[in-house]
Design a protein around this motif. Structure first.
Motif, short mmCIF file in Angstrom:
data_model
loop_
_atom_site.label_atom_id
_atom_site.label_comp_id
_atom_site.label_asym_id
_atom_site.label_seq_id
_atom_site.Cartn_x
_atom_site.Cartn_y
_atom_site.Cartn_z
N TYR B 17 101.26 9.50 11.34
CA TYR B 17 101.94 10.29 10.48
C TYR B 17 102.42 11.74 10.99
O TYR B 17 103.43 12.37 10.89
N ARG B 18 101.39 11.99 11.74
CA ARG B 18 101.40 13.39 12.38
C ARG B 18 102.21 13.49 13.71
O ARG B 18 102.66 14.48 14.35
N MET B 19 102.47 12.25 13.88
CA MET B 19 103.39 12.13 15.34
C MET B 19 104.96 12.42 15.15
O MET B 19 105.40 12.16 14.10
N ASP B 20 105.69 12.75 16.25
CA ASP B 20 106.84 13.07 16.21
C ASP B 20 107.85 11.80 16.30
O ASP B 20 107.00 10.78 16.92
N ALA B 21 108.76 11.70 15.81
CA ALA B 21 109.52 10.21 15.88
C ALA B 21 110.14 10.14 17.05
O ALA B 21 109.87 8.77 17.60
N TRP B 296 107.21 18.61 18.24
CA TRP B 296 106.29 17.86 19.18
C TRP B 296 105.09 18.67 19.07
O TRP B 296 104.98 19.88 19.35
N ASN B 297 104.01 17.91 18.90
CA ASN B 297 102.64 18.32 18.84
C ASN B 297 102.05 17.88 19.99
O ASN B 297 102.12 17.11 20.95
N TYR B 298 100.59 18.35 19.98
CA TYR B 298 99.47 17.88 20.88
C TYR B 298 99.34 16.45 21.03
O TYR B 298 99.05 15.64 21.89
N VAL B 299 99.40 15.93 19.45
CA VAL B 299 98.94 14.64 19.23
C VAL B 299 100.17 13.60 20.16
O VAL B 299 99.85 12.74 21.02
N THR B 301 101.99 14.52 23.06
CA THR B 301 101.52 14.50 24.44
C THR B 301 100.34 13.53 24.69
O THR B 301 100.65 12.72 25.52
N PHE B 302 99.16 13.53 23.96
CA PHE B 302 98.16 13.00 24.11
C PHE B 302 98.56 11.35 24.12
O PHE B 302 98.54 10.68 25.06
N VAL B 303 99.21 10.86 22.90
CA VAL B 303 99.58 9.45 22.94
C VAL B 303 100.58 9.35 24.05
O VAL B 303 100.21 8.03 24.65
N MET B 304 101.44 10.07 24.40
CA MET B 304 102.39 9.55 25.61
C MET B 304 101.42 9.25 26.98
O MET B 304 101.87 8.32 27.45
#
Ligand SMILES: Nc1ncnc2c1ncn2[C@@H]1O[C@H](COP(=O)(O)OP(=O)(O)O)[C@@H](O)[C@H]1O
Ligand SMILES: [Mg+2]
Lengths: 285, 321
Positions: B17-21, B296-299, B301-304
């Motif tokens: 939920y905290r991720m960007d679409a 766009w958050n750190y999450v 970038t991390f997930v990508m």
């Protein structure tokens, strides 16, 4: 016989999953003959929801509705035949766009009767009668329902229900969007049907003149509750008008003005302008 | 009809939920591509476990995902049967003759009729259907006395089983991933994300913003139109249309009585909407500001980084193995 409501409640599910109570604990009994009822209340007070219970389009979430002896409730028998009830209690919806679909007005009018297994010939015969009843002539039968004006569409949709020859006729805001003359004609038509056939007619309206002049009984819904069930004449007391946000019918407005002017109360409410005139002559001047 | 919820978004607050679409969409595409390049059995198992991990770590309910899988069950079953039956390379694993005879024909009909009558009273209909199909197959394979009507040989090969396994897993992964996306992203955010991702397409004269506008209007109008459809149904029901019953000919009439007003109302609504937009000075293609802005958050970038690694490793495994 007729229609009985016992402790009827119905709530709509909202998207968030909650329940919005549209009508609550309604108790009312309506005869199949001899009543001319107006149902009033603010927009969203549950009028449409209530009348959709009267022809079995909806079944109550709690309580019981009895329509011509057929009992409808949450735990009614699964195989209860609802369709015949819709022939007995004809309901005309508020917006005619929701039901006109045939190529010609004639086909649209006989759609209802044919669904109830009326032979085509008889249905056409009925169509020719009802189209005149609603104030249009036979040339309309061959026209496309989509090229009609709003008022004409409304009449056609009413004709479609009349052709089903229901025992009780219910109209959801039949006069909204009509010009005053068209409105009066339509109301006179309902009154005429009522007087000739003695069939009960229920009209949802926002027009207090209709309530005052035509109705033998008035039901008032306020936020889903039935708050008044009685004579129109007794409805328009000071307190009720404030509590339920009602308007005064024109004639009572006039009476109020006259009373203010002459600083004297009239002994009763007048039935018509003529009656008011006589009253004023007797009591004020 | 009344309980249909548009979009499947379920509120929550896990990392999904905290991720960007945008990152969610991109990650979805990368993971799906990964699922398609996998050729190795254990590798595929690993991928399924990864999806399962996302599911659990994302705090989404597994039963909801199962519900998302339900519509593709039939598809799965078909592809599975076809793979099993028509692939004939690899080792022969199992073979049997299905024989229809004068004696087991009536028994088969009996099973089918019994299934048709009793299915109304059974809770898990799909499993019940499988049981019935299995019953018929078992009957044809084992009990075949009397005059033969027809007979066919069924052979199952190892490649068929493996192929069926891969197709099933890929379908499950794709559906699960998309369900995860729709469960954890609001339709409006999804749409906005899609718009931003497709923006580079403007080079080849595809206007992502307009497409996104069309999608968001469509999304907005689904509940409205459902509501209208419901009203039309009620209006026609009060003219004696019995949607529960009726012969085939009546059914067609019933559908027409719904569709025609539906069309007319939709056109009317779109006309009104066009007027309303014009009255607010809407000009297609102009720059607009947004009420909701994607962040766009750190999450993200991390997930990508993680999904790109997964993809890269999968490619390496594929090439090496
Ligand atoms: N299909 C529906 N879904 C959800 N809420 C509804 C639906 N139909 C009506 N309502 C709500 O129920 C209340 C009563 O509606 P209705 O019976 O149409 O009132 P009225 O006819 O008096 O204007 C309103 O607040 C309305 O918003
Ligand atoms: Mg209403």
């Amino acid at each position: 016989m007729g229609i009985q409501f016992e402790h009827v409640s119905y709530g709509y599910h909202s998207i968030e999953g909650g329940l919005f109570q549209a009508i609550e604990n309604i108790n009312v009994s309506i005869d199949a003959v001899g009543e001319f009822i107006t149902l009033i209340g603010e927009t969203g007070s549950g009028k449409s929801t209530m009348v959709q219970h009267m022809n079995a389009l909806m079944t109550p979430q709690s309580g019981q509705v009895t329509i011509f002896g057929v009992k409808l409730s949450k735990n009614m028998k699964k195989d209860t035949k609802l369709n015949p009830l819709r022939q007995k209690v004809g309901l005309v919806f508020q917006f005619p766009e929701y039901q006109l679909f045939e190529e010609t007005v004639l086909k649209d009018i006989i759609f209802g009767p044919k669904n109830f297994k009326v032979p085509e010939k008889e249905a056409i015969q009925r169509a020719k009668e009802v189209i005149k009843l609603v104030g249009l002539d036979e040339t309309y039968l061959e026209r496309s329902p989509f090229n009609l004006s709003g008022g004409e569409k409304k009449r056609v949709s009413i004709a479609g229900i009349l052709a089903m020859e229901p025992d009780i006729l219910i109209l959801d805001e039949p006069t909204s969007g009509l010009d005053p003359k068209g409105r009066d004609r339509l109301l006179d038509l309902f009154m005429d049907i009522h007087q000739k056939t003695k069939k009960t007619i229920i009209v949802i309206t926002h027009d207090m003149n209709t309530v005052y002049q035509y109705a033998s009984r008035v039901l008032v819904l306020n936020k889903g509750s039935l708050v008044y069930d009685g004579l129109p004449k007794e409805l328009f007391s000071e307190q009720n008008i404030i509590d339920w946000n009602l308007d005064l019918p024109d004639i009572l407005h006039l009476k109020k003005h006259l009373e203010e002017k002459y600083q004297k109360k009239l002994s009763r409410s007048p039935n018509s302008t003529k009656d008011l005139f006589l009253l004023v002559k007797e009591e004020l001047i | 009809m009344k309980n249909i919820v548009i979009g499947q978004y379920v509120p929550g607050n896990s990392f999904l939920y905290r991720m960007d679409a945008r990152s969610k969409l991109l990650a979805l595409v990368v993971l799906m591509a990964t699922a398609f390049i996998i050729k190795d059995f254990y590798h595929m198992i690993g991928m399924v476990l990864l999806v399962g991990f996302i599911l659990v770590a994302g705090g989404l309910s597994v039963t909801r995902i199962m519900r998302g899988l339900k519509p593709v069950l039939i598809l799965l079953l078909f592809t599975f049967s076809f793979q099993m039956l028509f692939v004939n390379t690899g080792e022969l694993l199992y073979t049997t003759d299905l024989t229809l005879t004068l004696y087991n024909l009536p028994i088969m009909m009996g099973i089918i009729i019994f299934w048709m009558i009793s299915k109304k009273y059974v809770k898990f209909r799909f499993i019940y259907l499988l049981l019935a199909v299995f019953g018929v197959l078992a009957l044809l394979a084992t009990f075949a006395p009397g005059g033969v009507i027809s007979s066919s040989r069924v052979q199952i090969y190892s490649d068929g089983v493996l192929g069926a396994f891969f197709i099933m897993m890929r379908l499950i992964i794709i559906v699960t991933l998309s369900t995860i996306l729709t469960l954890s992203t609001k339709p409006t955010d999804l749409n906005l994300g899609l718009e931003r991702i497709l923006k580079p397409l403007s080079i080849i004269k595809i206007n992502a913003e307009e497409i996104a506008m069309i999608i968001s209007i469509a999304l907005r109008y689904i509940p409205t139109l459902l509501d209208e459809a419901n009203k039309i149904m009620l209006a026609q029901a009060s003219r004696g249309v019995d949607f529960k019953e009726g012969k085939f000919k009546d059914k067609i009439m019933q559908i027409i009585s719904l569709l025609v007003p539906m069309f007319i109302i939709s056109f009317k609504r779109s006309d009104e909407l066009a007027n309303a937009m014009e009255a607010r000075n809407f000009v297609p293609g102009r720059n607009r500001t947004r009420l909701h802005v994607l962040k766009w958050n750190y999450v993200d970038t991390f997930v990508m980084i993680v999904v790109t690694l997964v993809f890269a490793i999968s490619v390496v495994i594929r090439v090496v193995m």
